[in-house]
Motif scaffolding. Structure first.
Motif, PDB file in Angstrom:
ATOM      1  N   ARG A   1      -1.855  -3.828  -4.527  1.00 20.21           N
ATOM      2  CA  ARG A   1      -1.391  -4.662  -3.371  1.00 20.21           C
ATOM      3  C   ARG A   1       0.198  -5.076  -3.668  1.00 20.21           C
ATOM      4  O   ARG A   1       0.502  -5.370  -4.784  1.00 20.21           O
ATOM      5  CB  ARG A   1      -2.227  -5.924  -3.408  1.00 20.21           C
ATOM      6  CG  ARG A   1      -3.856  -5.922  -3.069  1.00 20.21           C
ATOM      7  CD  ARG A   1      -4.619  -7.175  -3.063  1.00 20.21           C
ATOM      8  NE  ARG A   1      -5.987  -6.920  -2.912  1.00 20.21           N
ATOM      9  CZ  ARG A   1      -6.577  -6.820  -1.835  1.00 20.21           C
ATOM     10  NH1 ARG A   1      -5.842  -6.522  -0.522  1.00 20.21           N
ATOM     11  NH2 ARG A   1      -7.928  -6.255  -1.807  1.00 20.21           N
ATOM     12  N   GLN A   2       0.788  -4.798  -2.420  1.00 19.81           N
ATOM     13  CA  GLN A   2       2.276  -5.073  -2.681  1.00 19.81           C
ATOM     14  C   GLN A   2       2.580  -6.444  -2.452  1.00 19.81           C
ATOM     15  O   GLN A   2       1.609  -7.392  -2.209  1.00 19.81           O
ATOM     16  CB  GLN A   2       2.634  -4.292  -1.559  1.00 19.81           C
ATOM     17  CG  GLN A   2       2.694  -2.732  -1.604  1.00 19.81           C
ATOM     18  CD  GLN A   2       3.287  -1.861  -0.609  1.00 19.81           C
ATOM     19  OE1 GLN A   2       3.308  -2.132   0.761  1.00 19.81           O
ATOM     20  NE2 GLN A   2       3.986  -0.832  -1.098  1.00 19.81           N
ATOM     21  N   PRO A   3       3.664  -6.869  -2.675  1.00 21.00           N
ATOM     22  CA  PRO A   3       4.074  -8.525  -2.606  1.00 21.00           C
ATOM     23  C   PRO A   3       3.677  -9.167  -1.324  1.00 21.00           C
ATOM     24  O   PRO A   3       3.194 -10.209  -1.071  1.00 21.00           O
ATOM     25  CB  PRO A   3       5.484  -8.273  -2.784  1.00 21.00           C
ATOM     26  CG  PRO A   3       5.942  -7.247  -3.765  1.00 21.00           C
ATOM     27  CD  PRO A   3       5.087  -6.239  -3.244  1.00 21.00           C
TER      28      PRO A   3
ATOM     29  N   GLU B   1      -9.042  -1.134  -7.582  1.00 22.03           N
ATOM     30  CA  GLU B   1      -7.749  -1.666  -7.489  1.00 22.03           C
ATOM     31  C   GLU B   1      -7.145  -1.868  -8.692  1.00 22.03           C
ATOM     32  O   GLU B   1      -7.472  -2.548  -9.749  1.00 22.03           O
ATOM     33  CB  GLU B   1      -7.802  -3.065  -6.993  1.00 22.03           C
ATOM     34  CG  GLU B   1      -6.622  -3.737  -6.528  1.00 22.03           C
ATOM     35  CD  GLU B   1      -6.658  -5.178  -6.025  1.00 22.03           C
ATOM     36  OE1 GLU B   1      -5.836  -5.893  -5.617  1.00 22.03           O
ATOM     37  OE2 GLU B   1      -7.969  -5.546  -5.457  1.00 22.03           O
ATOM     38  N   VAL B   2      -5.803  -1.321  -8.907  1.00 25.74           N
ATOM     39  CA  VAL B   2      -5.202  -1.190 -10.332  1.00 25.74           C
ATOM     40  C   VAL B   2      -4.038  -2.242 -10.087  1.00 25.74           C
ATOM     41  O   VAL B   2      -3.491  -2.530  -9.068  1.00 25.74           O
ATOM     42  CB  VAL B   2      -4.721   0.174 -10.736  1.00 25.74           C
ATOM     43  CG1 VAL B   2      -5.651   1.146 -10.638  1.00 25.74           C
ATOM     44  CG2 VAL B   2      -3.553   0.647  -9.728  1.00 25.74           C
ATOM     45  N   PRO B   3      -3.660  -2.811 -11.575  1.00 22.04           N
ATOM     46  CA  PRO B   3      -2.703  -3.932 -11.561  1.00 22.04           C
ATOM     47  C   PRO B   3      -1.296  -3.093 -10.854  1.00 22.04           C
ATOM     48  O   PRO B   3      -0.929  -1.922 -10.776  1.00 22.04           O
ATOM     49  CB  PRO B   3      -2.550  -4.095 -12.767  1.00 22.04           C
ATOM     50  CG  PRO B   3      -3.817  -3.872 -13.494  1.00 22.04           C
ATOM     51  CD  PRO B   3      -4.206  -2.684 -12.649  1.00 22.04           C
TER      52      PRO B   3
ATOM     53  N   LEU C   1      -1.889  -3.175   1.366  1.00 21.94           N
ATOM     54  CA  LEU C   1      -2.449  -1.974   0.176  1.00 21.94           C
ATOM     55  C   LEU C   1      -1.353  -0.689   0.180  1.00 21.94           C
ATOM     56  O   LEU C   1      -1.089  -0.331   1.144  1.00 21.94           O
ATOM     57  CB  LEU C   1      -3.757  -1.639   0.689  1.00 21.94           C
ATOM     58  CG  LEU C   1      -4.879  -2.719   0.720  1.00 21.94           C
ATOM     59  CD1 LEU C   1      -6.176  -1.994   0.976  1.00 21.94           C
ATOM     60  CD2 LEU C   1      -4.927  -3.630  -0.548  1.00 21.94           C
ATOM     61  N   ALA C   2      -1.220  -0.444  -0.813  1.00 23.13           N
ATOM     62  CA  ALA C   2      -0.596   1.013  -1.157  1.00 23.13           C
ATOM     63  C   ALA C   2      -1.595   1.580  -2.132  1.00 23.13           C
ATOM     64  O   ALA C   2      -2.210   1.395  -2.839  1.00 23.13           O
ATOM     65  CB  ALA C   2       0.761   0.880  -1.898  1.00 23.13           C
ATOM     66  N   MET C   3      -1.500   2.829  -1.745  1.00 25.38           N
ATOM     67  CA  MET C   3      -2.498   3.885  -2.257  1.00 25.38           C
ATOM     68  C   MET C   3      -1.851   5.002  -3.268  1.00 25.38           C
ATOM     69  O   MET C   3      -0.820   5.425  -2.784  1.00 25.38           O
ATOM     70  CB  MET C   3      -3.305   5.042  -1.363  1.00 25.38           C
ATOM     71  CG  MET C   3      -4.166   4.168  -0.319  1.00 25.38           C
ATOM     72  SD  MET C   3      -5.284   5.372   0.515  1.00 25.38           S
ATOM     73  CE  MET C   3      -6.378   5.789  -0.879  1.00 25.38           C
TER      74      MET C   3
END
Length: 288
Positions: A124-126, A217-219, A130-132
């Motif tokens: 998750r971006q700021p 979902e990764v940090p 979502l970004a993959m």
């Protein structure tokens, strides 16, 4: 009828496999696995080449030590020439006990159902969008070199061997570490979100496949790294860029289906704005 003959006729797969008349397995001692007498469950043949191509034949051993030869009709297949020996467990349905094991590269010649695991990696971006994480396959891979892939395409399961008691999560953890250098403490957070299934045919056979799909979902401060050389590079892309790439031919075909499933489940495609929404959803879940 024997196990091998049933597989040759597309047993459990719903379609006939491209099995040539010469593609017959024969156990030393005269027992033939094509019609005729039953081999018996205790024999459970194992088609595992010692040498994939050797003087026009491919030799293998059963668990009991009996040799099996794949005769004329198989030795010229490109998939066998380039393969590495890997056991693949053959079963009519996913939850069934394995009937036999087979060289993975030969499964498409008999229309054997194959199962795999694919992992959608995202963060998750700021702005909370979502970004993959997308992988580009190694430029030296024998299949689909340089095309885009899921963060962790674990490929075929059940190459551990009969009786190994390894399952879906074992495969996921193993491949996350090997392909993307993802530690188990992160990989274990992957959530099962369903399956996709499809069948296609090309010059190397019939591919009837079901993929178990996971979202991970990764940090935001974590980046996957190239591990075993299967991947050339990883990219972190906003979903809109992933969508743009999806409509090109840049993705490996089955990985494009996994990404499409992700976009549908996370509402990046909507039935009010996507005229083919229903067809896309149905197409991701073809009966095998």
């Amino acid at each position: 009828m024997s196990v091998l003959a049933l597989q040759c006729r597309g047993y459990g797969g719903g379609s006939s496999a491209p099995c040539s008349p010469g593609a017959v397995a024969q156990v030393s001692g005269g027992v033939q696995f094509q019609g005729g007498e039953e081999a018996g469950a205790e024999s459970r043949p194992c088609l595992l080449p010692r040498e994939i191509i050797s003087d026009g034949q491919s030799a293998a051993e059963t668990e009991g030590g009996e040799e099996i030869h794949l005769l004329a009709g198989l030795e010229g297949r490109a998939s066998l020439k380039r393969s590495l020996p890997q056991k693949y467990e053959v079963m009519p349905q996913f939850s069934d006990p394995p009937l036999m094991c087979m060289e993975r590269a030969a499964t498409s010649l008999f229309g054997v159902k194959r199962y795999g695991v694919h992992v959608n990696g995202f963060t998750r971006q700021p702005d909370r969008q979502l970004a993959m994480w997308v992988a580009r396959r190694s430029l030296s891979k024998q299949t689909y070199p340089g095309l885009l892939d899921n963060m962790v395409p674990c490929g075929c399961m059940f190459v551990w061997g009969i009786g190994s008691q390894k399952g879906i999560r074992d495969t996921l953890i193993k491949e996350c570490a090997e392909e993307a250098s993802i530690p188990e403490c992160i990989a274990s957070a992957a959530r099962p979100v369903g399956t996709i299934s499809y069948t296609y045919e090309d010059g190397e056979g019939v591919f009837s496949e079901c993929q178990f799909v996971f979202d991970l979902e990764v940090p935001s401060d974590f980046s996957p790294h190239v591990g075993d050389g299967e991947v050339h590079q990883f990219y972190l892309w906003p979903v809109e860029k992933v969508k743009d790439a999806l409509v090109t031919e840049e993705f490996k075909p089955n990985c494009a289906l996994v990404v499409l499933d992700f976009l549908i489940r996370h509402s990046y495609l909507h039935p009010d704005t996507e005229p083919n929404y229903l067809e896309l959803v149905v197409g991701l879940h073809r009966p095998l």
